[in-house]
Structures are given as structure tokens and as C-alpha cells.
Design an enzyme around this catalytic site. Structure first.
Site, PDB file in Angstrom:
ATOM      1  N   TYR A   1      67.588  19.827  95.832  1.00  0.00           N
ATOM      2  CA  TYR A   1      68.471  18.674  95.994  1.00  0.00           C
ATOM      3  C   TYR A   1      68.017  17.511  95.121  1.00  0.00           C
ATOM      4  CZ  TYR A   1      70.021  21.169 100.150  1.00  0.00           C
ATOM      5  OH  TYR A   1      70.507  22.116 101.013  1.00  0.00           O
TER       6      TYR A   1
ATOM      7  N   SER B   1      65.372   9.053 100.355  1.00  0.00           N
ATOM      8  CA  SER B   1      65.548   7.632 100.655  1.00  0.00           C
ATOM      9  C   SER B   1      64.431   7.120 101.559  1.00  0.00           C
ATOM     10  CB  SER B   1      66.919   7.379 101.297  1.00  0.00           C
ATOM     11  OG  SER B   1      67.045   8.088 102.510  1.00  0.00           O
TER      12      SER B   1
ATOM     13  N   GLY C   1      65.338  22.211 102.002  1.00  0.00           N
ATOM     14  CA  GLY C   1      64.553  22.183 100.771  1.00  0.00           C
ATOM     15  C   GLY C   1      64.217  20.783 100.342  1.00  0.00           C
TER      16      GLY C   1
ATOM     17  N   GLU D   1      64.619  15.125 111.127  1.00  0.00           N
ATOM     18  CA  GLU D   1      65.680  16.083 110.814  1.00  0.00           C
ATOM     19  C   GLU D   1      66.717  16.142 111.935  1.00  0.00           C
ATOM     20  OE1 GLU D   1      65.934  17.113 107.877  1.00  0.00           O
ATOM     21  OE2 GLU D   1      63.929  17.304 107.028  1.00  0.00           O
TER      22      GLU D   1
ATOM     23  N   ARG E   1      58.722  23.537 105.547  1.00  0.00           N
ATOM     24  CA  ARG E   1      58.296  23.334 104.159  1.00  0.00           C
ATOM     25  C   ARG E   1      56.825  22.958 104.055  1.00  0.00           C
ATOM     26  NH1 ARG E   1      62.425  18.805 102.648  1.00  0.00           N
ATOM     27  NH2 ARG E   1      62.073  18.407 104.854  1.00  0.00           N
TER      28      ARG E   1
ATOM     29  N   LYS F   1      63.365   8.195 104.507  1.00  0.00           N
ATOM     30  CA  LYS F   1      63.609   8.185 105.952  1.00  0.00           C
ATOM     31  C   LYS F   1      62.367   8.625 106.716  1.00  0.00           C
ATOM     32  CE  LYS F   1      66.912  11.133 105.683  1.00  0.00           C
ATOM     33  NZ  LYS F   1      66.662  11.406 104.257  1.00  0.00           N
TER      34      LYS F   1
ATOM     35  N   GLY G   1      70.396   8.248 105.815  1.00  0.00           N
ATOM     36  CA  GLY G   1      70.495   8.102 104.370  1.00  0.00           C
ATOM     37  C   GLY G   1      70.472   9.460 103.708  1.00  0.00           C
TER      38      GLY G   1
ATOM     39  N   ASP H   1      62.474  23.346 109.635  1.00  0.00           N
ATOM     40  CA  ASP H   1      61.785  22.601 108.572  1.00  0.00           C
ATOM     41  C   ASP H   1      60.315  23.023 108.509  1.00  0.00           C
ATOM     42  OD1 ASP H   1      60.986  20.839 106.612  1.00  0.00           O
ATOM     43  OD2 ASP H   1      61.147  19.050 107.862  1.00  0.00           O
TER      44      ASP H   1
ATOM     45  N   MET I   1      68.813  12.369 100.964  1.00  0.00           N
ATOM     46  CA  MET I   1      67.453  12.835 100.710  1.00  0.00           C
ATOM     47  C   MET I   1      66.768  11.857  99.764  1.00  0.00           C
ATOM     48  SD  MET I   1      67.605  16.966 100.628  1.00  0.00           S
ATOM     49  CE  MET I   1      65.818  17.029 100.559  1.00  0.00           C
TER      50      MET I   1
END
Length: 195
Positions: A170, A14, A165, A85, A44, A16, A10, A42, A12
Site C-alpha cells: 500500500y 498517517s 500489509g 486495527e 506482520r 495512527k 486515517g 495483523d 495507512m
């Protein structure tokens, strides 16, 4: 026992990752041994955790590729492998096919379905024909704000190239707002950047 592949795709926002962590907790609650892997780019939320946007986290292994996992002792001892990811792993399809088809593992992957400019990620496109189950999720359009489904990710940061990000970069949007210029939706979402 034969393995299987479940693919959660899906845009971003959503949920997941929330769905993936839900599976992780459910499987652990029945004593299943699991291995959780996230892509090394990733970072973050830290370097050893898979995190949802609302802060739920699960310890994980950070890797740039999956191919070496099959030779590691930890891999042998698990029944289920969770991959976050998935779109960033070039060897995603080959690894999942071997883990499920050869080694009998259950593999559950969360991945973006497409880039911000609606192009399929090659690794995800290659995996789709091998997935036993596909959950295609959508978000809600952050511009409409009326419950309109948002199947697309729109980049709102004025940056070129690959960018890992969150909401600063986004937005989840419907088709009309994906096609709209940034200035047309800038006022509707306070964090949009006008290129």
C-alpha cells in the site's frame, strides 16, 4: 464515572499506531491500568505485539473479536482499552458502546478510515456517531513528495481480496494520484507494482 470513546482514523502511514502507542505510554506513566488489543490477522510484526512501521512495539492481546473481552477478569481491572486495527473487528461499535456506556471504560481505537478503493469500513462507520473524540489524520503523498497531504490509501500489490500489509502492498497518496493508473506513478515510487 462515565466512559468515553476516542477514535483515531486515517489512511495507512498517517501514524495512527504511533498516536495510539503515545497514548498508551502516557496513560501508563500516570499509573492507569490498560488493556491493549490488536486484531489476530495483523501478524506482520509478531503474534503478541502492536508495532508501528518504525519498529516501536507494545505487548498486546491478539483477538478475532471483542465480544468476549467483557467477561474476562483482566477487563474488569482496567480503566482504558486500546484497540488497534479497529476496522477488522465486526463487533467494534457494539463493544465500544458497552465498554464506555455501561462499564465506564475509556476506549481508544485506531482504524483505517476507508479501504484502498475509498469504501468505508462498516465497523468504523458504525462507531463514528458514538465517538466522543475523533482524530482524523492524514499522511504525506509518497508520489508528490513535496508535503502534499495524502488522505487516501492506494493498493500497489496486484492481489485480490483482503490483504494485511505495509509499504510493500500500500501507499499513502493524494486524490489525483489515487485516481492515476499504477503505470503513471510506478516510476515515482520504486516499490509500486504494475498490475
Amino acid at each position: 464515572m462515565p466512559g468515553n470513546i476516542r477514535l483515531i482514523i486515517g489512511p495507512m502511514f498517517s501514524q495512527k499506531t504511533t498516536c495510539l502507542t503515545g497514548y498508551i505510554h502516557r496513560y501508563r506513566s500516570i499509573g492507569r491500568t490498560v488493556l491493549v488489543v490488536n486484531h489476530a490477522s495483523d501478524v506482520r510484526y509478531g503474534r503478541d505485539a502492536l508495532c508501528t512501521h518504525d519498529g516501536t512495539s507494545v505487548p498486546c492481546r491478539m483477538r478475532r473479536d471483542l465480544r468476549g473481552l467483557r467477561g474476562e477478569p483482566e477487563y474488569t481491572d482496567v480503566s482504558t482499552i486500546f484497540i488497534e486495527e479497529g476496522q477488522f473487528f465486526d463487533d467494534l461499535a457494539a463493544f465500544c458502546r458497552d465498554a464506555a456506556g455501561v462499564d465506564g471504560k475509556e476506549v481508544i481505537v485506531a482504524a483505517l478510515v476507508a479501504t484502498f478503493d475509498r469504501r468505508m469500513f462498516p465497523s468504523v462507520a458504525e462507531l463514528i456517531p458514538y465517538a466522543d473524540h475523533i482524530e482524523h489524520r492524514t499522511a504525506l503523498c509518497c508520489v508528490c513528495r513535496d508535503g502534499t497531504p495524502a488522505p487516501f490509501t492506494k493498493r500497489i500489490a496486484a492481489i485480490e481480496g483482503c490483504l494485511v500489509g505495509g509499504s510493500e502492498s500500500y501507499a499513502a497518496v493524494c486524490g489525483p494520484h489515487h485516481n492515476a493508473p499504477h503505470r503513471a506513478i510506478n516510476g515515482a515510487v520504486g516499490h509500486l507494482n504494475d498490475p
